[in-house]
Design a protein around this motif. Sequence first.
Motif, short mmCIF file in Angstrom:
data_model
loop_
_atom_site.label_atom_id
_atom_site.label_comp_id
_atom_site.label_asym_id
_atom_site.label_seq_id
_atom_site.Cartn_x
_atom_site.Cartn_y
_atom_site.Cartn_z
N LYS A 269 0.83 -1.21 0.00
CA LYS A 269 0.00 0.00 0.00
C LYS A 269 0.86 1.26 0.00
N GLY A 270 2.14 1.13 0.37
CA GLY A 270 3.07 2.26 0.37
C GLY A 270 3.16 2.98 1.69
N PHE A 271 4.33 3.58 1.91
CA PHE A 271 4.59 4.38 3.11
C PHE A 271 4.94 5.80 2.65
N SER A 272 3.99 6.50 2.07
CA SER A 272 4.27 7.83 1.54
C SER A 272 4.61 8.80 2.67
N ASN A 273 5.18 9.92 2.30
CA ASN A 273 5.51 10.95 3.29
C ASN A 273 4.25 11.36 4.04
N GLY A 274 4.39 11.46 5.36
CA GLY A 274 3.27 11.86 6.20
C GLY A 274 2.38 10.72 6.65
N THR A 275 2.71 9.48 6.29
CA THR A 275 1.93 8.34 6.74
C THR A 275 1.98 8.24 8.27
N ILE A 276 0.84 7.90 8.87
CA ILE A 276 0.73 7.74 10.33
C ILE A 276 0.45 6.27 10.63
N PHE A 277 1.35 5.65 11.39
CA PHE A 277 1.14 4.30 11.87
C PHE A 277 0.64 4.39 13.31
N VAL A 278 -0.54 3.88 13.56
CA VAL A 278 -1.12 3.93 14.90
C VAL A 278 -0.94 2.55 15.54
N TYR A 279 -0.20 2.53 16.63
CA TYR A 279 0.05 1.28 17.36
C TYR A 279 -0.56 1.37 18.75
N HIS A 280 -1.18 0.28 19.18
CA HIS A 280 -1.57 0.16 20.58
C HIS A 280 -0.43 -0.55 21.30
N PHE A 281 -0.20 -0.15 22.54
CA PHE A 281 0.87 -0.72 23.35
C PHE A 281 0.26 -1.18 24.66
N ASP A 282 0.32 -2.49 24.89
CA ASP A 282 -0.25 -3.07 26.10
C ASP A 282 0.61 -4.26 26.51
N GLN A 283 0.91 -4.36 27.79
CA GLN A 283 1.72 -5.44 28.35
C GLN A 283 3.04 -5.61 27.56
N ASN A 284 3.68 -4.48 27.31
CA ASN A 284 4.98 -4.42 26.61
C ASN A 284 4.94 -4.97 25.19
N GLN A 285 3.77 -4.96 24.56
CA GLN A 285 3.63 -5.44 23.19
C GLN A 285 2.97 -4.37 22.32
N PHE A 286 3.50 -4.22 21.11
CA PHE A 286 2.90 -3.32 20.12
C PHE A 286 1.96 -4.11 19.22
N GLN A 287 0.84 -3.48 18.86
CA GLN A 287 -0.09 -4.06 17.90
C GLN A 287 -0.48 -2.94 16.93
N LEU A 288 -0.24 -3.16 15.64
CA LEU A 288 -0.64 -2.16 14.66
C LEU A 288 -2.15 -2.07 14.63
N ALA A 289 -2.70 -0.90 14.93
CA ALA A 289 -4.15 -0.71 14.95
C ALA A 289 -4.65 -0.27 13.58
N LYS A 290 -3.91 0.68 12.97
CA LYS A 290 -4.29 1.16 11.63
C LYS A 290 -3.15 1.99 11.07
N VAL A 291 -3.22 2.18 9.75
CA VAL A 291 -2.28 3.05 9.05
C VAL A 291 -3.10 4.12 8.36
N ILE A 292 -2.78 5.37 8.64
CA ILE A 292 -3.52 6.49 8.06
C ILE A 292 -2.66 7.10 6.97
N ARG A 293 -3.09 6.94 5.75
CA ARG A 293 -2.33 7.44 4.60
C ARG A 293 -2.90 8.77 4.09
N ASN A 294 -4.13 9.03 4.39
CA ASN A 294 -4.76 10.30 4.01
C ASN A 294 -5.29 10.92 5.28
#
Length: 189
Positions: A162-187
């Motif tokens: 899907k691409g990692f264009s400039n300004g892409t936002i990766f939203v991660y949840h962090f719980d019990q020392n673990q990251f989980q990708l919640a969503k990627v905001i490209r627009n």
Amino acid sequence: MKTLYLVRHGETLFNVEHKIQGWCDSPLTQNGINQATQLGEFFKKIHLDHAYSSTSERCCDTTELILQNCMPYTRLKDLKEQNFGAFEGESEDLNPQTPKDYETFFLPYGGESSNTVGKRMLTCLTSIMTKPDNGQVLAVSHSGACFNFLRMLQDPTEELQKGFSNGTIFVYHFDQNQFQLAKVIRNFK
């Protein structure tokens, strides 16, 4: 549950010229400034506890435009892009063809492996998110660094396509020392 907003910096001169940046730097273009300003509008709606940036100028400038002097931020070397050694500033045409090739390709030329970058990012971002007062955090980094961080957590193939264009936002949840990708905001407008 805590939230990390990992953002790729705005467009730079080297992005436009298709040059390998890595640890070298180039300024934001007017488009990059506009992207960072739009990111600032997006983040106005979000309460941030802390903000962090790679020490690269392009990330610091992006961070400052996002925050609009509303809060300080911390510069961290561990959020920097992969070091591409002698390939820095050269044409992107010289890059390896697949993500797997990045693992060791740059080592003989004074660069670092993509695995090193991923581990560096994972250690750094885990350290940030385990601080008690870091509930909602902004971190501004680079395409390769964001990709290699994601690669430490899951198969990144679908997101890479899907691409990692400039300004892409990766939203991660962090719980019990673990990251989980919640969503990627490209627009993010």
